[in-house]
Scaffold this active site. Structure first.
Site: not given
Length: 482
Positions: A17, A236-238, A296
């Site tokens: 999303s 980068h969302d992280t 990860n």
């Protein structure tokens, strides 16, 4: 005289999303509200699995329209994937999804030229079959890559469509396996040895750098009054999520939860040891010269795929039933690449349990409990390994992201790690995005100051570990075949 409060639009795109959030920041205040949320649904076409990036761009424009007047816009998304542009700046087809099968067997070809140990020593990036380097090698003979004049990672592509200006943000670039984490610059040696043309990439940008301003056509479509700058964030969302970990000091571990679980430490320098490579730890770049040393883990993708296969049952009742299932009855390796592809997830989890000689979960509640126990166990292993490999002990685990809504997962992680867990904020990536924008206006200081602001303003939940960790050690040994 009233205090200055400014508004920032955080475009935060996840693998399932997207959302546009509005952060209002003032001296000692931080509020976040959702302006618009939209699905991110990949599409399977004859040539493979693709991202519907035009729909994402449309969702961003709708979100900016809903956000109202803002002082800046920032964009973050998942890593490794990219769009290719021709000499006119037009997109050459929909970006390939990292779960596409085109990279199968590519790593072995790369390692024949550049051995895995040397590649890790140069880039510090864990092996994942979808790393950008492997994607580019897989695409080497394709018509699109042959015709391409520019490669833009997903958030940079969307920023380009908003502003007309091109750049490559550093924290996301560090996931390509083409960056030297010591110099924080491109590794020309690695690129030349694997046949990647670094001239395809736009110049590197740092979080906080200007990325242009909304084009007149974008202003007209969104109803915003210009000029509205776009600010480079930890794209980068992280990277944005880790920036929003409300930690005090350095003795903490984090788990960024969502489709993936990213579990690890924030360090001042990369750890490029052979032991780190063998343990599949990655060194990705963070804000203010930091390194995200993490592993990860497949994450809530396992549960998301099962829920999809079961016809989208309501999650609350399912988790309550899962809490009643005996603990650690069956566990699977939540980092196993066998679970990477979509489809038939309940059957694949059951088969993994059968193959390892464990009781086979059959009901949705049993499979859900297996998944959550397995994720907590994977969190434990990652945090234990990170502390050992980096010689960096921790006293607390911070969980941020979508998994903070899952009380059972948070408590199981505390139990497995034998450490207190602090859960929150849920929208960590968006908050990290907002805070970098606010820094450009002098409303937020350094990273420690931003974290103190988060601690004061965001709801957090603390979970204390229950019992000892002996049963988790036993489950870990069982999974390892010992």
């Amino acid at each position: 005289m009233s205090a200055v409060v400014r508004s920032y639009a955080a475009v935060d795109l996840g693998a399932s999303s997207g959302r546009v959030m509005v952060g209002r920041v003032g001296p000692g205040s931080l509020e976040l509200a959702e302006a618009h949320r939209f699905v991110n649904r990949p599409v399977r076409v004859p040539e493979g699995l693709r991202w519907d990036v035009l729909a994402l761009h449309g969702g961003v424009l709708e979100g900016l329209r809903a956000a109202g007047q803002v002082d800046s816009v920032g964009i973050d998304s998942w890593a490794v994937d990219y769009g290719l542009l021709d000499r006119d700046g037009a997109l050459l087809g929909n970006p390939v999804h990292y779960r596409d099968s085109r990279t199968e067997g590519v790593a072995e070809k790369v390692w024949a030229t550049l051995p895995a140990e040397q590649l890790y020593a140069a880039t510090g990036l864990q092996y994942a079959p979808f790393n950008t380097l492997y994607q580019l090698v897989a695409a080497r003979e394709s018509a699109q890559l042959t015709a391409a004049e520019r490669l833009l990672l997903i958030p940079d592509l969307l920023s380009y469509w908003l502003t007309g200006e091109q750049g490559t943000e550093l924290t996301n670039a560090s996931t390509t396996q083409l960056i030297d984490p010591r110099t924080r610059e491109w590794s020309y040696d690695v690129a030349s040895r694997v046949g990647v043309d670094l001239g395809l990439f736009a110049p590197l940008r740092q979080p906080g750098d200007p990325a242009g301003a909304l084009r007149p056509e974008v202003l007209e479509e969104t109803g915003l009054r210009g000029p509205v700058p776009v600010t480079t964030v930890g794209s980068h969302d992280t990277a944005s999520a880790v920036a929003a970990v409300p930690a005090d000091g350095e003795r903490f571990a984090y788990i960024c939860t969502g489709t993936w679980s990213l579990a690890g430490l924030e360090l001042a320098a990369p750890v490029l040891t052979e032991a780190g490579r063998a343990a599949n730890f990655t060194n990705e770049l963070g804000l203010d010269g930091t390194v995200r040393y993490l592993r990860n883990i497949m994450g809530l993708w396992l549960l998301q795929e099962c829920v999809r296969a079961w016809g989208e049952p309501e999650l609350g009742p399912l988790l309550r039933k899962a809490a009643e299932v005996p603990a650690l009855r069956s566990v699977v390796d939540a980092g196993d690449a066998a679970f990477l592809a979509p489809g038939r997830m309940p059957e694949r989890i059951a088969e993994a349990c059968r193959t390892s000689g464990q009781p086979v979960p059959t009901s949705p509640a049993e499979i859900t409990r297996c998944i959550l126990d397995s994720l907590a166990l994977a969190h434990r292993r990652a945090i234990e390994d990170a502390q050992r490999l980096a010689d960096h002990p921790v006293d607390v685990v911070h969980i941020v992201g979508g998994g903070t809504r899952n009380d059972l997962l948070c408590q199981l992680t505390a139990d497995a790690c034998g450490l207190p867990v602090v859960a929150g904020p849920t929208e960590a990536a968006a908050l990290g995005n907002v805070l970098v924008q606010a820094r450009t206006h002098g409303l937020v200081g350094d990273l420690a100051g931003a974290r103190r602001l988060l601690t004061r303003t965001q709801p957090l939940t603390r979970y204390e570990p229950r019992g000892d960790t002996a049963r988790w050690r036993a489950a870990q040994a069982r999974l390892a075949g010992g």
